[in-house]
Design a protein around this motif. Structure first.
Motif, PDB file in Angstrom:
ATOM      1  N   TYR A  14       0.812  -1.145  -0.135  1.00 20.82           N
ATOM      2  CA  TYR A  14       0.140   0.114  -0.134  1.00 20.82           C
ATOM      3  C   TYR A  14       0.870   1.279   0.013  1.00 20.82           C
ATOM      4  O   TYR A  14       0.250   2.264  -0.121  1.00 20.82           O
ATOM      5  CB  TYR A  14      -0.935  -0.047   1.096  1.00 20.82           C
ATOM      6  N   LEU A  15       2.167   1.070   0.180  1.00 24.45           N
ATOM      7  CA  LEU A  15       2.942   2.399   0.224  1.00 24.45           C
ATOM      8  C   LEU A  15       3.534   2.700  -0.961  1.00 24.45           C
ATOM      9  O   LEU A  15       4.481   1.831  -1.706  1.00 24.45           O
ATOM     10  CB  LEU A  15       3.962   2.095   1.244  1.00 24.45           C
ATOM     11  N   ILE A  51       5.338   9.024   5.741  1.00 20.69           N
ATOM     12  CA  ILE A  51       4.470   8.182   6.828  1.00 20.69           C
ATOM     13  C   ILE A  51       4.493   9.079   8.294  1.00 20.69           C
ATOM     14  O   ILE A  51       5.728   9.239   8.643  1.00 20.69           O
ATOM     15  CB  ILE A  51       4.880   6.778   6.892  1.00 20.69           C
ATOM     16  N   TYR A  75       0.666   9.045   4.373  1.00 16.56           N
ATOM     17  CA  TYR A  75       0.150   7.855   5.089  1.00 16.56           C
ATOM     18  C   TYR A  75       0.041   8.022   6.695  1.00 16.56           C
ATOM     19  O   TYR A  75       1.309   8.601   6.966  1.00 16.56           O
ATOM     20  CB  TYR A  75       0.957   6.552   4.719  1.00 16.56           C
ATOM     21  N   THR A  96      -0.042   5.456   9.968  1.00 14.19           N
ATOM     22  CA  THR A  96      -0.017   4.328  10.351  1.00 14.19           C
ATOM     23  C   THR A  96      -0.287   4.185  11.874  1.00 14.19           C
ATOM     24  O   THR A  96       0.153   5.067  12.652  1.00 14.19           O
ATOM     25  CB  THR A  96       1.480   3.504   9.966  1.00 14.19           C
ATOM     26  N   SER A 124      -4.576  12.011   3.373  1.00 15.69           N
ATOM     27  CA  SER A 124      -3.891  10.924   3.490  1.00 15.69           C
ATOM     28  C   SER A 124      -4.614   9.600   3.579  1.00 15.69           C
ATOM     29  O   SER A 124      -5.777   9.655   3.905  1.00 15.69           O
ATOM     30  CB  SER A 124      -2.900  11.159   4.930  1.00 15.69           C
ATOM     31  N   THR A 125      -3.897   8.346   3.460  1.00 18.24           N
ATOM     32  CA  THR A 125      -4.494   7.113   3.551  1.00 18.24           C
ATOM     33  C   THR A 125      -4.135   6.496   4.892  1.00 18.24           C
ATOM     34  O   THR A 125      -3.005   6.882   5.291  1.00 18.24           O
ATOM     35  CB  THR A 125      -4.061   6.301   2.592  1.00 18.24           C
TER      36      THR A 125
END
Length: 213
Positions: A73-74, A80, A146, A148, A170-171
């Motif tokens: 996914y990155l 991040i 991202y 996390t 962002s995801t």
């Protein structure tokens, strides 16, 4: 062979036997750095309680290989923010395997932040990471693609605040179970859920911040 060396060898073997089940291919260099990380954690864990006691095989599978589920996914040169890093999971294994990514690591415990800086040094990833010893609510939102999170204290309770804090485009890549799924659904967010291998209760949630309506 001393106990620590035996544990590191078991950790190494489990990485090699388990990488296929987690659909990841590890170079020998990456395995070596992951072993250095695990050896450091063994030395610090009794003092800082970084992770719950577990066997080397469980740490390799439940913590490291699970963390590497992020890899597909990155995008290349991903940026991040890892929130509530604790022992450095999921971010440090991903920094080791993906040498193109950069991260801001946010950890509320000052003592754990010291460990994280040492782990980055030992794994030769310091140049691509910044450690901030503070709660994420007190930190300006970084310009990242991202966010996390794997083991934030009171994760589901903190989910709305973490959602507001995250960059709008962002995801979010969050690990959790059905309780976290309900929080995501209640927020009416688009998401997918990838089952964690060898677990029927844990998922990697890939969350887009566009609402369903």
């Amino acid at each position: 062979m001393n106990s620590a060396a035996a544990q590191v060898n078991e950790f190494r073997r489990t990485l090699r036997t388990g990488e296929g089940r987690f659909d990841v291919e590890l170079t020998e260099d990456a395995v070596g750095r992951l072993c250095n990380y695990y050896e450091l954690l063994l030395a610090w864990n009794a003092r800082l309680h970084l992770v719950a006691p577990c066997s080397p095989s469980e740490f390799a599978t439940r913590h490291v290989l699970e963390s590497l589920l992020l890899l597909p996914y990155l995008r290349l040169n991903a940026t991040i923010a890892d929130v509530g890093s604790g022992a450095g999971l999921p971010i440090i294994p991903n920094l080791i395997v993906r040498q193109d990514v950069q991260t801001t690591i946010i950890e509320a415990s000052a003592k754990k932040a010291v460990f994280l800086r040492e782990a980055l040094r030992v794994t030769e990833t310091s140049a691509r990471a910044t450690v901030i010893a503070d709660r994420f609510e007190n930190v300006a939102t970084p310009a990242v693609e991202y966010v996390t999170c794997r083991a934030l204290d009171r994760f589901t309770e903190m989910f709305p605040a973490l959602l507001r804090w995250s960059p709008p485009e962002s995801t979010l890549l969050f690990f959790g179970g059905d309780t976290l799924r309900r929080e995501i659904e209640n927020a009416e967010l688009k998401f997918s859920a990838e089952s964690v291998p060898e677990s029927d209760r844990r998922f990697l949630f890939v969350i887009c911040q566009n609402r369903l309506r």
